[in-house]
Scaffold this motif. Structure first.
Motif, PDB file in Angstrom:
ATOM      1  N   ALA A  47      -3.116   6.837  17.120  1.00  0.00           N
ATOM      2  CA  ALA A  47      -2.804   7.111  15.710  1.00  0.00           C
ATOM      3  C   ALA A  47      -3.404   6.093  14.753  1.00  0.00           C
ATOM      4  CB  ALA A  47      -1.289   7.152  15.520  1.00  0.00           C
ATOM      5  N   VAL A  48      -4.014   5.029  15.266  1.00  0.00           N
ATOM      6  CA  VAL A  48      -4.625   4.002  14.411  1.00  0.00           C
ATOM      7  C   VAL A  48      -5.905   4.565  13.802  1.00  0.00           C
ATOM      8  CG1 VAL A  48      -5.696   1.716  14.373  1.00  0.00           C
ATOM      9  CG2 VAL A  48      -3.614   2.105  15.730  1.00  0.00           C
ATOM     10  N   GLY A  49      -6.035   4.447  12.482  1.00  0.00           N
ATOM     11  CA  GLY A  49      -7.166   5.057  11.782  1.00  0.00           C
ATOM     12  C   GLY A  49      -8.475   4.310  11.939  1.00  0.00           C
ATOM     13  N   ASP A  50      -8.453   2.990  11.869  1.00  0.00           N
ATOM     14  CA  ASP A  50      -9.672   2.185  11.943  1.00  0.00           C
ATOM     15  C   ASP A  50     -10.202   2.185  13.376  1.00  0.00           C
ATOM     16  OD1 ASP A  50     -11.238  -0.339  12.476  1.00  0.00           O
ATOM     17  OD2 ASP A  50     -10.968  -0.561  10.309  1.00  0.00           O
ATOM     18  N   ARG A  51     -11.453   2.642  13.555  1.00  0.00           N
ATOM     19  CA  ARG A  51     -11.995   2.805  14.903  1.00  0.00           C
ATOM     20  C   ARG A  51     -12.109   1.474  15.650  1.00  0.00           C
ATOM     21  NH1 ARG A  51     -17.685   5.803  16.717  1.00  0.00           N
ATOM     22  NH2 ARG A  51     -17.460   5.351  18.938  1.00  0.00           N
ATOM     23  N   SER A  52     -12.561   0.423  14.974  1.00  0.00           N
ATOM     24  CA  SER A  52     -12.732  -0.861  15.668  1.00  0.00           C
ATOM     25  C   SER A  52     -11.385  -1.417  16.111  1.00  0.00           C
ATOM     26  CB  SER A  52     -13.466  -1.865  14.773  1.00  0.00           C
ATOM     27  OG  SER A  52     -12.680  -2.215  13.644  1.00  0.00           O
ATOM     28  N   ILE A  53     -10.341  -1.238  15.288  1.00  0.00           N
ATOM     29  CA  ILE A  53      -9.006  -1.702  15.664  1.00  0.00           C
ATOM     30  C   ILE A  53      -8.461  -0.841  16.797  1.00  0.00           C
ATOM     31  CG2 ILE A  53      -6.667  -2.159  14.858  1.00  0.00           C
ATOM     32  CD1 ILE A  53      -8.788  -3.937  13.559  1.00  0.00           C
ATOM     33  N   ARG A  54      -8.680   0.468  16.694  1.00  0.00           N
ATOM     34  CA  ARG A  54      -8.216   1.377  17.740  1.00  0.00           C
ATOM     35  C   ARG A  54      -8.877   1.043  19.082  1.00  0.00           C
ATOM     36  NH1 ARG A  54      -9.416   5.648  15.258  1.00  0.00           N
ATOM     37  NH2 ARG A  54     -11.332   6.284  16.325  1.00  0.00           N
ATOM     38  N   ASN A  55     -10.167   0.772  19.052  1.00  0.00           N
ATOM     39  CA  ASN A  55     -10.879   0.430  20.282  1.00  0.00           C
ATOM     40  C   ASN A  55     -10.403  -0.908  20.860  1.00  0.00           C
ATOM     41  OD1 ASN A  55     -12.350   2.769  20.193  1.00  0.00           O
ATOM     42  ND2 ASN A  55     -14.217   1.835  19.410  1.00  0.00           N
ATOM     43  N   ALA A  56     -10.103  -1.849  19.966  1.00  0.00           N
ATOM     44  CA  ALA A  56      -9.597  -3.152  20.425  1.00  0.00           C
ATOM     45  C   ALA A  56      -8.257  -2.985  21.129  1.00  0.00           C
ATOM     46  CB  ALA A  56      -9.468  -4.106  19.250  1.00  0.00           C
ATOM     47  N   LEU A  57      -7.360  -2.208  20.531  1.00  0.00           N
ATOM     48  CA  LEU A  57      -6.047  -1.986  21.134  1.00  0.00           C
ATOM     49  C   LEU A  57      -6.166  -1.178  22.426  1.00  0.00           C
ATOM     50  CD1 LEU A  57      -3.984  -1.223  17.899  1.00  0.00           C
ATOM     51  CD2 LEU A  57      -3.814  -3.269  19.340  1.00  0.00           C
ATOM     52  N   ALA A  58      -7.110  -0.244  22.469  1.00  0.00           N
ATOM     53  CA  ALA A  58      -7.347   0.513  23.698  1.00  0.00           C
ATOM     54  C   ALA A  58      -7.848  -0.415  24.806  1.00  0.00           C
ATOM     55  CB  ALA A  58      -8.358   1.626  23.448  1.00  0.00           C
TER      56      ALA A  58
END
Length: 733
Positions: free
Chosen positions: A336-347
């Motif tokens: 559900a995180v919108g920012d791709r770089s943040i989403r990828n970091a959390l993934a």
């Protein structure tokens, strides 16, 4: 040049220290687990020796900007050579056939807004706490608080008796905690399951709850265990009974109210509320409906075969319901995180978290912590498993325990801060001193008053297919696969299948259902990959890299193996590429205290093979007879030896192997033909080494050194200095 300016004693000292606690010296490696990472110290030293020169001990701690150079790594793995080159200002090109390697290096070198990441990670942890927090609460036995937090849940495998049909525990032993980091030994009563603290393991006495005589040894041993109900012997594992079942037998918890007045750790036998919480968690997970939990089957393999023997058929069976619920909810929040770089970091964080959140983790009875599933570079299936708190346990601003979200987020944050402000660590006057290196940084771009950009070209493909322009590369630095070594692809599938569910739609590297490839350069019995496959693949890669190298520029790589035959492909690959080996340099590259090395005859020393298309070598570095090789090995040992480190037999053997291979290449290079069959090339290398005396004769010449060295790694930590002859006596090629 490396051959002239590389300081073995200095680098060995630095590398040994770094490998003891690598994340403290190179925090960037905490972005995600990768296997057998070589010391960043080593590759920084190779680059500085080649392109800066001078006194390495001085230049190592200075800031450098080597812009205009391009460094390539055809086997980038965890990315260490590329990270060190990028930090020094070089453009970098990397290849790896494994999509997890590609993803990890991309995340290491990619930029991120740390403030936005911290905000998102805190939000994720807060949301998980609201739903999952209650499942990690437990009652403190000292103060009665219901708000104590479970750090680790200890589970024992159970079996069903084939004779009477009743379940029973597979305890190999009843010692839960040793009296090293806890005041007393903690034993589980075999009869009632109560935890008992005892002073003497040899005479533990009786259980405080039921009066039974306490025991150290359990009934499960050598795949046999007697059923306590009918006393009939059963064998295990039993794959026909499905994936292993477990029973919760102990909890290590943390009570902030009691800790100031309490010595040691907090342990308890699970009570009814603890068991009820787990049952509630199971119901919650079954009602939720999994969207991100993978349902992939575990394919056959050299490593995964062990899982099949234990009845595991699906990857999801390696997790319990509490872990699956926490991971599923984590995935939903990340998606559900919108920012791709943040989403990828959390993934990426979640992928790294998996190695602690599974039912193959073990509890270290001495260190009193969870051992992640990859602590032995395999899939170890024990009888006692450790479940870590998924959220992590924090007191004030510090983490208590390991294996949770709070631990992973803190490590990632430190890693990315290091990218912006890298440092080195020196040891001076008995103290560790952190030395900032201002001006250096890691990544593609750096914004500020002036924006800086470096080219980072990463390829998720085999480097046998690389199409680098001729004479476009200033150096090739790599840590290639070691024949017959760790099956990285089989292990990394464990993380890949989750990451693929979470981010696969946004990146083509996740198109395949597995990271495995028939082109992978490791020995693998399941995939029928042998020495010929390894040799031909390595030769194809080195050939492409040699054509891309500028004339006389180095191709340098690390290598070690317990078997001399595993070095033959290295010699063939170098010769096929039209290169000569100008030096083989010893350098510590493994942590001797590692579970898979300490106490074994393995080596912690790599040989760094330095190869060039033209140049010169010192005449005194050449060897003809076994005593010549012994002289070179003794020289290397003098540089490596220190008060804190004594080379073991395996180290001496691998150093000698390096010199034997170097001289075989030297003797064969002028008449080498690429048109021979691979098997013939390998035999030619073998015959040449035999003509040089081989390891057997060199071993005799080193009998004194071997008699004074330990047979097994005993461990280790850390100096002397010299070189093979002078540079006035050189032979050009």
């Amino acid at each position: 040049m490396i051959e002239k300016d590389f300081d073995v004693s200095f680098v060995a000292d630095m590398a040994l220290r770094e490998k003891q606690i690598q994340q403290n010296y190179r925090p960037i490696i905490a972005v995600h687990k990768w296997f057998a990472r070589r010391p960043g110290t080593l590759f920084r030293s190779l680059i500085l020796s080649e392109f800066v020169g001078g006194d390495l001990q001085t230049e190592f701690f200075r800031s450098h900007q080597l812009s205009g150079l391009r460094i390539a790594d055809p086997f980038m793995g965890g990315g260490t050579p590329l990270i060190e080159a990028n930090r020094l200002g070089c453009d970098v090109t990397g290849y790896d056939i494994n999509p997890m390697a590609y993803w990890v290096v991309q995340q290491e070198l990619g930029g991120i807004d740390l403030d936005a990441y911290r905000t998102a990670s805190v939000g994720l942890q807060e949301q998980l706490e609201k739903v999952m927090g209650t499942y990690y609460r437990t009652k403190c036995l000292r103060c009665g608080s219901e708000e104590a937090t479970a750090k680790y849940f200890i589970w024992v495998k159970t079996a069903t008796c084939r004779i009477c049909g009743k379940p029973f525990d597979l305890f190999p032993g009843y010692l839960l905690a040793e009296d090293r980091r806890h005041p007393r030994n903690v034993l589980i009563c075999w009869s009632c399951g109560e935890l008992n603290e005892v002073a003497d393991r040899a005479h533990p006495g009786v259980c405080s709850a039921c009066g039974s005589l306490l025991q150290m040894r359990g009934p499960a041993t050598r795949s046999r265990c007697a059923c306590p109900h009918c006393n009939r012997e059963n064998s295990y594992p039993s794959p026909d009974q499905g994936a292993p079942r477990h029973r919760l037998v102990a909890i290590e918890y943390y009570c902030p109210q009691c800790k100031p007045s309490h010595s040691g750790r907090f342990f308890k036998k699970p009570d009814e509320d603890d068991l009820r919480r787990y049952d509630e968690c199971s119901r919650h997970f079954s009602e939720l409906g999994a969207k991100y939990v993978p349902d992939d089957e575990i394919p056959p393999g050299d490593e995964t075969g062990r899982l099949h023997k234990w009845g595991y058929k699906l990857y999801r069976e390696m997790f319990n319901d509490r872990q699956l619920l926490g991971l599923e909810l984590s995935c939903r929040l990340i998606a559900a995180v919108g920012d791709r770089s943040i989403r990828n970091a959390l993934a990426t964080n979640l992928s790294d978290l998996l190695r602690y959140q599974n039912m193959l983790c073990r509890y270290d009875t001495m260190a009193l912590k969870s051992l992640d599933v990859f602590s032995v570079h395999g899939f170890p299936v024990g009888l006692i498993q450790c479940e870590s708190n998924l959220l992590g346990v924090q007191y004030k601003t510090s983490n208590v325990g390991s294996g949770g979200w709070s631990n992973i987020v803190d490590k990632y944050t430190r890693a990315k801060r290091y990218c912006g402000e890298p440092f080195e660590t020196a040891h001076r006057y008995g103290r560790k001193v952190q030395i900032p290196v201002p001006g250096e940084w890691i990544g593609e771009t750096r914004t500020g008053m002036i924006s800086h950009h470096r080219d980072v070209s990463l390829h998720c493909s085999s480097s046998t297919m690389s199409d680098l322009p001729s004479e476009s590369i200033d150096a090739v630095l790599t840590d290639p696969p070691y024949f017959g070594n760790v099956q990285y692809a089989e292990l990394m599938d464990f993380c890949y299948i989750w990451l693929r569910r979470l981010v696969g739609d946004s990146d083509q590297v996740f198109a395949g259902r597995s990271t495995r490839s028939e082109h992978e350069l490791t020995g693998n019995a399941t995939m029928e990959r042998g020495l010929t496959h390894f040799t031909e693949g390595l030769s194809a890669v080195f050939g492409r890299m040699a054509r891309a190298l500028k004339a006389g520029s180095p191709l340098a790589f690390t290598y070690h193996h317990n078997a001399l035959e595993a070095y033959f492909p290295v010699a063939v690959a170098i010769l096929d590429s039209g290169l000569a080996c100008t030096a083989c340099i010893p350098c510590p590259a493994e942590m001797g205290a590692s579970i898979h090395i300490n106490g074994t005859g393995s080596s912690i020393i790599d040989t760094v093979f330095v190869c060039r298309s033209k140049g010169s070598v010192s005449r005194s570095s050449l060897a003809i007879v076994p005593e010549d090789f012994a002289r070179l090995v003794r020289y290397d040992l003098r540089q490596l030896n220190s008060d804190s480190y004594r080379p073991a037999h395996g180290d001496i053997r691998c150093i000698a192997y390096g010199h034997l291979i170097r001289m075989a290449i030297w003797n064969l290079r002028s008449d080498w033909s690429n048109n021979r069959a691979t098997s013939e090339k390998l035999k030619l290398v073998e015959r040449t080494i035999i003509d040089l005396g081989g390891w057997h004769e060199v071993e005799k010449a080193l009998s004194q050194e071997l008699s004074c060295s330990p047979c097994r790694q005993q461990w280790v930590a850390l100096d002397a200095q010299t070189e093979y002859g002078g540079w006035s006596d050189e032979i050009s090629f």
